[in-house]
Structures are given as structure tokens and as C-alpha cells.
Write a protein that holds these residues in place. Structure first.
Motif, PDB file in Angstrom:
ATOM      1  N   THR A   1       0.837  -1.198   0.000  1.00  0.00           N
ATOM      2  CA  THR A   1       0.000   0.000   0.000  1.00  0.00           C
ATOM      3  C   THR A   1       0.874   1.251   0.000  1.00  0.00           C
ATOM      4  O   THR A   1       2.078   1.199   0.271  1.00  0.00           O
ATOM      5  CB  THR A   1      -0.923   0.071   1.237  1.00  0.00           C
ATOM      6  OG1 THR A   1      -0.205   0.630   2.350  1.00  0.00           O
ATOM      7  CG2 THR A   1      -1.466  -1.291   1.616  1.00  0.00           C
ATOM      8  N   HIS A   2       0.215   2.365  -0.300  1.00  0.00           N
ATOM      9  CA  HIS A   2       0.826   3.688  -0.146  1.00  0.00           C
ATOM     10  C   HIS A   2      -0.045   4.529   0.782  1.00  0.00           C
ATOM     11  O   HIS A   2      -0.215   5.733   0.590  1.00  0.00           O
ATOM     12  CB  HIS A   2       1.012   4.343  -1.507  1.00  0.00           C
ATOM     13  CG  HIS A   2       2.005   3.615  -2.358  1.00  0.00           C
ATOM     14  ND1 HIS A   2       3.363   3.754  -2.191  1.00  0.00           N
ATOM     15  CD2 HIS A   2       1.838   2.702  -3.336  1.00  0.00           C
ATOM     16  CE1 HIS A   2       3.996   2.965  -3.055  1.00  0.00           C
ATOM     17  NE2 HIS A   2       3.092   2.317  -3.753  1.00  0.00           N
ATOM     18  N   LEU A   3      -0.558   3.876   1.799  1.00  0.00           N
ATOM     19  CA  LEU A   3      -1.472   4.521   2.732  1.00  0.00           C
ATOM     20  C   LEU A   3      -0.764   5.451   3.703  1.00  0.00           C
ATOM     21  O   LEU A   3      -1.418   6.116   4.510  1.00  0.00           O
ATOM     22  CB  LEU A   3      -2.268   3.455   3.486  1.00  0.00           C
ATOM     23  CG  LEU A   3      -3.277   2.713   2.606  1.00  0.00           C
ATOM     24  CD1 LEU A   3      -3.706   1.408   3.245  1.00  0.00           C
ATOM     25  CD2 LEU A   3      -4.488   3.585   2.313  1.00  0.00           C
ATOM     26  N   ASP A   4       0.571   5.530   3.618  1.00  0.00           N
ATOM     27  CA  ASP A   4       1.281   6.508   4.439  1.00  0.00           C
ATOM     28  C   ASP A   4       0.896   7.930   4.041  1.00  0.00           C
ATOM     29  O   ASP A   4       1.159   8.872   4.795  1.00  0.00           O
ATOM     30  CB  ASP A   4       2.801   6.331   4.357  1.00  0.00           C
ATOM     31  CG  ASP A   4       3.287   5.732   3.061  1.00  0.00           C
ATOM     32  OD1 ASP A   4       2.492   5.569   2.127  1.00  0.00           O
ATOM     33  OD2 ASP A   4       4.478   5.413   2.986  1.00  0.00           O
ATOM     34  N   LEU A   5       0.253   8.110   2.892  1.00  0.00           N
ATOM     35  CA  LEU A   5      -0.283   9.419   2.514  1.00  0.00           C
ATOM     36  C   LEU A   5      -1.643   9.644   3.166  1.00  0.00           C
ATOM     37  O   LEU A   5      -1.857  10.599   3.906  1.00  0.00           O
ATOM     38  CB  LEU A   5      -0.404   9.514   0.994  1.00  0.00           C
ATOM     39  CG  LEU A   5       0.889   9.335   0.205  1.00  0.00           C
ATOM     40  CD1 LEU A   5       0.595   9.342  -1.286  1.00  0.00           C
ATOM     41  CD2 LEU A   5       1.895  10.421   0.555  1.00  0.00           C
ATOM     42  N   GLU A   6      -2.577   8.733   2.903  1.00  0.00           N
ATOM     43  CA  GLU A   6      -3.936   8.910   3.407  1.00  0.00           C
ATOM     44  C   GLU A   6      -3.991   8.918   4.926  1.00  0.00           C
ATOM     45  O   GLU A   6      -4.845   9.589   5.516  1.00  0.00           O
ATOM     46  CB  GLU A   6      -4.846   7.811   2.857  1.00  0.00           C
ATOM     47  CG  GLU A   6      -6.304   7.979   3.254  1.00  0.00           C
ATOM     48  CD  GLU A   6      -7.220   6.951   2.624  1.00  0.00           C
ATOM     49  OE1 GLU A   6      -8.296   6.702   3.198  1.00  0.00           O
ATOM     50  OE2 GLU A   6      -6.869   6.400   1.562  1.00  0.00           O
ATOM     51  N   VAL A   7      -3.087   8.184   5.564  1.00  0.00           N
ATOM     52  CA  VAL A   7      -3.146   8.106   7.021  1.00  0.00           C
ATOM     53  C   VAL A   7      -2.924   9.477   7.664  1.00  0.00           C
ATOM     54  O   VAL A   7      -3.329   9.707   8.810  1.00  0.00           O
ATOM     55  CB  VAL A   7      -2.127   7.065   7.549  1.00  0.00           C
ATOM     56  CG1 VAL A   7      -0.713   7.635   7.595  1.00  0.00           C
ATOM     57  CG2 VAL A   7      -2.531   6.531   8.908  1.00  0.00           C
ATOM     58  N   GLU A   8      -2.315  10.407   6.924  1.00  0.00           N
ATOM     59  CA  GLU A   8      -2.128  11.757   7.455  1.00  0.00           C
ATOM     60  C   GLU A   8      -3.400  12.600   7.364  1.00  0.00           C
ATOM     61  O   GLU A   8      -3.553  13.579   8.092  1.00  0.00           O
ATOM     62  CB  GLU A   8      -0.993  12.467   6.707  1.00  0.00           C
ATOM     63  CG  GLU A   8       0.362  11.807   6.880  1.00  0.00           C
ATOM     64  CD  GLU A   8       0.739  11.644   8.341  1.00  0.00           C
ATOM     65  OE1 GLU A   8       0.490  12.585   9.123  1.00  0.00           O
ATOM     66  OE2 GLU A   8       1.264  10.583   8.705  1.00  0.00           O
ATOM     67  N   LEU A   9      -4.307  12.244   6.471  1.00  0.00           N
ATOM     68  CA  LEU A   9      -5.530  13.021   6.277  1.00  0.00           C
ATOM     69  C   LEU A   9      -6.762  12.302   6.808  1.00  0.00           C
ATOM     70  O   LEU A   9      -7.734  12.946   7.210  1.00  0.00           O
ATOM     71  CB  LEU A   9      -5.716  13.326   4.786  1.00  0.00           C
ATOM     72  CG  LEU A   9      -4.543  14.037   4.100  1.00  0.00           C
ATOM     73  CD1 LEU A   9      -4.841  14.241   2.620  1.00  0.00           C
ATOM     74  CD2 LEU A   9      -4.244  15.370   4.770  1.00  0.00           C
ATOM     75  N   ALA A  10      -6.749  10.992   6.775  1.00  0.00           N
ATOM     76  CA  ALA A  10      -7.872  10.182   7.269  1.00  0.00           C
ATOM     77  C   ALA A  10      -7.290   8.952   7.951  1.00  0.00           C
ATOM     78  O   ALA A  10      -7.307   7.850   7.397  1.00  0.00           O
ATOM     79  CB  ALA A  10      -8.795   9.787   6.119  1.00  0.00           C
ATOM     80  N   PRO A  11      -6.744   9.107   9.164  1.00  0.00           N
ATOM     81  CA  PRO A  11      -5.992   8.015   9.796  1.00  0.00           C
ATOM     82  C   PRO A  11      -6.812   6.775  10.101  1.00  0.00           C
ATOM     83  O   PRO A  11      -6.244   5.712  10.344  1.00  0.00           O
ATOM     84  CB  PRO A  11      -5.449   8.649  11.082  1.00  0.00           C
ATOM     85  CG  PRO A  11      -6.310   9.841  11.325  1.00  0.00           C
ATOM     86  CD  PRO A  11      -6.732  10.333   9.979  1.00  0.00           C
TER      87      PRO A  11
ATOM     88  N   ASP B   1      -1.930  -1.888  -4.079  1.00  0.00           N
ATOM     89  CA  ASP B   1      -1.613  -0.470  -4.269  1.00  0.00           C
ATOM     90  C   ASP B   1      -2.634   0.440  -3.590  1.00  0.00           C
ATOM     91  O   ASP B   1      -2.903   1.551  -4.058  1.00  0.00           O
ATOM     92  CB  ASP B   1      -1.514  -0.123  -5.758  1.00  0.00           C
ATOM     93  CG  ASP B   1      -0.109   0.333  -6.147  1.00  0.00           C
ATOM     94  OD1 ASP B   1       0.798   0.263  -5.296  1.00  0.00           O
ATOM     95  OD2 ASP B   1       0.082   0.756  -7.297  1.00  0.00           O
ATOM     96  N   SER B   2      -3.214  -0.021  -2.505  1.00  0.00           N
ATOM     97  CA  SER B   2      -4.216   0.774  -1.790  1.00  0.00           C
ATOM     98  C   SER B   2      -3.629   2.116  -1.381  1.00  0.00           C
ATOM     99  O   SER B   2      -2.493   2.206  -0.920  1.00  0.00           O
ATOM    100  CB  SER B   2      -4.681   0.019  -0.541  1.00  0.00           C
ATOM    101  OG  SER B   2      -5.184  -1.248  -0.880  1.00  0.00           O
TER     102      SER B   2
END
Length: 631
Positions: free
Chosen positions: A63-73, A491-492
Motif C-alpha cells: 500500500t501507499h497509505l502513508d499518505l492517506e493516514v495523514e488526512l484520514a488516519p 496499491d491501496s
């Protein structure tokens, strides 16, 4: 007293063992008991699982959720699909060292925008939130967030290079000796802090997004073999995972780098997971070469530990005009992709440039006529690029002519040919279509000219989809259960408007369901216990004492679900952009993370997004993990 008890579920423990009919009790965030007819106090919350599958929470390992986790953890799209643990910081890019903004450089935007097709405004908001400056600070930050699932970060190589060399320096060539020494020190620190692994990338179409570096690839690709060998030796020594991608246009370089997995050559196997074993529509040999290489490297001769990841779905992508996840693979499309998304005028200048048009036509028509090596490669499905360059593979999703939606571009192209042959008196053309056709060059000549005219007229208002891999269900099933693969590569959190594979784990279960419960048990193992063991984390097994991460699946709803019919587009207010999602109805009945219910029926828990359910998972040999779960 137990807090929860699951009653009469068809229970899969994640080990691959056959399922049993069982109860499961949870107390203080952990599994307290497993067995039939468990006795509990009257105050225990009972969850009826009759006719349902009860299993460990699923893992998403790419995944590339290290981006989304900053905006919607809380990561809502993850949780609603039964996934309770995600591995982040793949493909050499991430946020382990904060925003890294120095001397006008903006590495998060530069590295992610084209590689992962992420809107720059979203990336700037992410970078604004990344105020820490080292890898320990990142772990501390993650622990402060109201996480939905558990998160497993890795050290990303491109960001490691940027931290030591600066962005511009990191794409200028190899490091100086003292710079490589410093990279080793930082990677060693990350491993000591409990990071589960280290990610690199060698795909030749991953480019930076900001001037003056738009024609340069991301920093990891400027590392030579010596740098890679020295850094992965640290990963090997700690028993962690190396996530990699192949240099697809340089087979010898790919083989040499993947030989780093060898225990015979390097004294100890290096856990290596690689993207990806795909049944590509344009290259039938790619999948077989991946599996052959893996089997050789894992043989007794080399004693490696390498697994290719396999996508659990047909590889269906959406494109906005010429902009899609594969655009940078093709130089003609790459020129368009280098422009900012809102720079329509810039793309129009390129689309009308005679030299560019000639290069596009050469690419698009190559191998489609006459006798040539390219024609033979196309016939044998051994092409060098992934896009098929066929209008009948390009299905319209949105455009200014609504009646085109759902058609392949081949259909209006054929109508245009008939319209022009009839001198504009073609009776089957609608008024709006006839008016549009009147503006085309007459005669149109070929499908390359047709597509060029569409791009000039509509630009990104033409949204189309295609399936580039995994079209054959039988082949896909063999890939997912092959002993050289791990289900993954969802690739979530990336390519928000282009792909949506959050449901990948559920698709694997659905594929297994056709062959009975024993195959489902294998699938559960490959989505839980097996990847957790490979990544060396405390997850994936539903046993007494384990963290209570669980999901309940309705097999009737799973069997009824058609994944290709549940894609749709939503506006994610937290991200501020549109996203492709795939939300099966009623398949995931319940999700528990850390002993708390986060999803039940069709809704999230009331505190979801405001309190932490998941946690930061470090490698299980880290002291903090040993305190929680022992050696």
C-alpha cells in the motif's frame, strides 16, 4: 469476564488448517479462548456467526497509505473490506523522514505525484502534516493518530537518499563514500527502531513530477548495485524484508539484484518480495519468467527467500485522457504526463506538434501492419509495453457524448468511418454525434488519428478504462495459490482516480470459494498467517493470546458478489478529490481491531476516526513487541 464472544462460526485460524465450527472469546483486546460452547458471563457481548466465516483480520502488504493516514488516519476503505493490517512505504517512497523540504525542494510531491498518480494539492496537504525530521519521530507521530487498522511502515530508499544527498543530489548519480556511510547509519537506526523492512524501485517509468527534474527518475533508480548490496545487507542481518520492483527493460540487472536474496551467496537468505507476477495481456511470457526466476532463486542451489506479489483481480485501470498509471512507460504519453493536470493548453501544444504527432503515430501503429519483428511480437503477445494499443480494449467511462459510455472506442470509430463513407448521411449517427463527427479530418485514415482528435477535443474529459492483465480467471487462480507468490500488490492509497483494489483480499476468498472450504483455508492463510510470518510481525493468526484482529465474512453474499459490477467513483471529502472504490454489499459483516468492533453490518463504530483501534506494528523481535507478546 470476556468482552465479546463469537458464536458458532466456521473458524479459520490463519494457519492453513481446515476450518472448524467454534466459538471465540475476546478479553482486554486479545483472544482469550477458542472452542465450542464457550461459557461466558451474561454481560458479554455475543456475536452470532451461524453460517458465517470467522477469521483473522486480513493483511494488505503493498500500500501507499502513508499518505492517506495523514488526512484520514482511520483508513475507512481499508477497514470495511476486512483488512486490519497494512504495510506502507512501498516502492522506495514514503514519509519516514518528514516533509524533507529544503532549499525549495518538495520531495513528497515530487516523488508521489507521477509514480502514484496523486493530485498535487493532496500531496501538499500531506507534506504540510509531516513535521517530524527522523524515522523515530515518524513512529512517534503514527502512535499519536486515531488509527483504524494496524500500520507497518518500512524505510523507503528514495527518501533515504534524499535525506542524505538532498533531492537534486539524489538524482545526480552515486553517493560519495561518506554519504553511503550515512545512509547505512540511518537504515541501521530504522531497523533498530523496528521498521519491518526496506523498499526500493527499479521500474523505468517512475519519474519525478516537479521542475527541473521532470525527466529524471525517482532517486532509488540512481543507486548502483554496490549501494543496493550494502543497504540490503543491513536488512538481511536484521531478518527484515526487502520490497523491490524489477528493472523490466534490463533482465540481467534484475536477475543480478534479485540474487541478493540468496543465502548461499550471502550467508543468510534475504526476505524479498517483488512486484509483480501478472498475466499481462501484451506479454504472456512475463508471468512465467517471474515464477521461473523465483523458483530458481528459492531452490537449494541458491537458498533464497523471494516471493513475487500477485494481484487478486483483473488489472482494470481508468485513464483521464492520456493520463494513467502507465503513461510514463511510453515516451509519447510521457510528454503529456509531464504537464500539470490543469495545463490543458500545454497538452494541446504537444498534441499539435508535428514531431510529437509523428512519434505518437509510430508508437501507436507499430506492429499493427506489414511484416516486422514488432508485428511478430504483437502476434505472440511478447510486446515491450503494457498498453495494448487497441481501441476495442478502451471502454468509455465518461465523455461529453453520454451514449458512448460503456462502449469501446472501436464502436464510435467504426461509426465515424461509416459516417465519412456516406458523406455525412449515415442514418445511425445521433445529432450530437453527427455534429462531433463533422469536425474530424476526412478521411480519418486510421485509429491513431481518431484517438489524437479525441484527445485534442476532450483532453481529460475523455475518461476510459482498460484491463491490462489477469483477464483469464483460471490463470489468475493459479497465480494466487502458486508457491512462489504472495497475494498483494493492491496499491491501496495510490492512483486514487485510476485503480481501486481495496477489495483484493475479498476477491482471493471468492476465487477460493469455488473449490470448497479447504481451499478457502489456504486463501485465508495466504492473506493472514503467511504474509505476517514473511514480514515478521505479530498478526495473521487467531490464537489464544493474540491481538484480537478479526473479521466475519458472509459466504452467501461473497458468492453472490460480482466484483466487476461494484466499482464506482466517490468524492472523498477528507482527501479533497475523487476516488475509485469497490464496495461489496454485505460481504464483510463485522471487523474487530485490537479487541474493539470497528465495522458492523454496514456502518463504522461511533468513535471511528476519533480514537485509535489499530497500532504501529514493529518487527516482532523489537523490544516493544516482545513486551507485548513475548519472543
Amino acid at each position: 469476564m470476556a468482552d465479546f464472544v463469537y458464536r458458532n462460526g466456521v473458524f479459520f485460524d490463519g494457519s492453513g488448517a481446515d476450518p472448524v465450527l467454534s466459538d471465540l472469546a475476546v478479553k482486554d483486546g486479545r483472544i482469550a479462548a477458542v472452542g465450542p460452547h464457550l461459557e461466558v458471563d451474561p454481560d458479554t457481548v455475543e456475536i452470532d456467526c451461524r453460517g458465517l466465516w470467522l477469521m483473522p483480520g486480513l493483511l494488505d502488504i503493498h500500500t501507499h497509505l502513508d499518505l492517506e493516514v495523514e488526512l484520514a488516519p482511520e483508513l475507512p476503505e481499508v477497514v470495511r473490506h476486512g483488512t486490519t493490517t497494512v504495510v506502507m512505504s512501498n516502492c522506495s517512497i514514503g514519509v519516514a523522514y518528514g516533509h524533507q523540504r529544503r532549499e525549495g525542494e518538495d520531495p513528497i510531491v515530487d516523488c508521489f505525484a507521477r509514480v502514484e498518480n496523486m493530485p498535487k494539492p493532496v500531496l501538499r496537504r500531506v507534506a504540510d502534516a509531516c513535521t517530524w525530521t527522523d524515522s523515530q519521530g515518524y513512529l512517534d507521530h503514527l502512535e499519536s493518530l486515531p488509527l483504524g487498522p494496524n500500520v507497518v511502515p518500512m524505510i523507503p530508499h528514495s527518501m533515504l537518499r534524499i535525506e542524505v544527498m538532498g533531492l537534486n543530489g539524489s538524482v545526480a548519480g552515486p553517493p560519495a563514500p561518506q554519504e553511503l556511510d550515512r545512509m547505512e547509519q540511518l537504515l541501521e537506526a530504522g531497523m533498530a527502531q523496528g521498521y519491518a523492512g526496506f523498499s526500493t524501485d527499479a521500474l523505468p517509468f517512475h519519474f519525478l513530477a516537479n521542475a527541473p527534474n521532470k525527466k529524471k527518475r525517482i532517486p532509488t533508480q540512481y543507486a548502483g548495485f554496490r549501494e543496493l548490496a550494502r543497504l540490503t545487507e543491513i536488512v538481511r542481518r536484521h531478518g527484515r524484508v526487502w520490497q523491490a520492483t524489477p528493472a523490466k527493460d534490463d533482465i540481467l540487472a534484475a536477475v543480478r539484484s534479485f540474487m541478493l536474496t540468496s543465502g548461499r551467496l550471502y550467508g543468510r537468505p534475504l526476505r524479498t518480495t517483488v512486484l509483480a507476477a501478472l498475466d499481462l495481456q501484451t506479454s504472456r511470457s512475463a508471468m512465467h519468467l517471474c515464477l521461473l526466476l523465483s523458483s530458481i532463486l528459492n531452490s537449494r542451489l541458491f537458498k533464497g527467500m523471494l516471493r513475487f506479489q500477485a494481484l487478486s483481480s483483473s488489472f482494470r485501470i481508468w485513464s483521464d485522457g492520456a493520463i494513467n498509471p502507465l503513461a510514463d512507460e511510453i515516451p509519447a504519453f510521457r510528454a503529456l504526463n509531464e504537464r500539470e493536470l490543469e495545463d490543458r493548453d500545454g497538452r494541446m501544444r504537444i498534441l499539435n506538434d508535428p514531431a510529437w504527432v509523428a512519434s505518437f503515430r509510430k508508437m501507436w501503429l507499430g506492429g499493427k501492419g506489414g511484416w516486422s519483428v514488432d508485428r511478430l511480437r504483437r502476434h505472440l503477445r511478447c510486446e515491450k509495453i503494457v498498453l495494448s494499443r487497441r481501441l476495442d480494449d478502451m471502454v468509455v467511462a465518461e465523455c461529453p457524448l453520454p451514449h458512448w459510455v460503456g462502449e469501446s472506442l472501436e464502436a464510435p470509430y467504426r461509426r465515424l468511418l461509416a459516417f465519412q463513407a456516406a458523406n455525412g448521411r449515415f442514418p445511425h449517427a445521433r445529432d450530437a454525434e453527427a455534429g462531433f463527427f463533422s469536425g474530424f479530418p476526412d478521411p480519418i485514415g486510421d485509429d491513431a488519428a481518431f484517438l489524437l482528435h479525441l484527445l485534442r477535443e476532450w483532453d481529460t474529459d475523455l475518461r476510459w478504462e482498460t484491463t491490462i492483465a489477469n483477464r483469464n480467471p483460471a490463470t489468475l487462480g493459479r497465480l494466487l495459490f502458486h508457491d512462489q507468490t504472495l497475494p498483494g500488490f493492491n496499491d491501496s492509497g495510490a492512483h486514487l482516480a485510476n485503480i481501486g483494489f481495496y477489495d483484493g483480499n475479498l476477491r482471493t476468498l471468492k476465487i477460493a470459494q469455488r473449490d470448497g472450504l479447504r481451499q478457502v483455508a489456504r486463501a485465508v492463510h495466504r492473506l493472514t498467517g503467511l504474509p505476517a510470518d514473511f514480514f515478521g510481525i505479530h498478526a495473521g493468526l487467531a490464537r489464544v493470546g493474540a491481538q484480537a484482529d478479526l473479521c466475519v465474512i458472509d459466504p452467501v453474499a461473497l458468492e453472490r458478489w460480482n466484483p466487476e459490477e461494484t466499482y464506482h467513483f466517490v468524492h472523498r471529502s477528507q482527501l479533497g478529490c475523487r476516488q475509485v472504490v469497490n464496495r461489496p454489499c454485505g460481504v464483510v459483516r463485522s471487523v474487530m481491531i485490537g479487541g474493539k468492533i470497528v465495522w458492523a453490518g454496514d456502518r463504522y463504530a461511533d468513535a471511528f476516526g476519533t480514537r485509535a483501534y489499530g497500532r504501529v506494528m514493529r518487527a516482532k523481535d523489537h523490544p516493544l513487541e516482545r513486551q507485548l507478546y513475548g519472543p
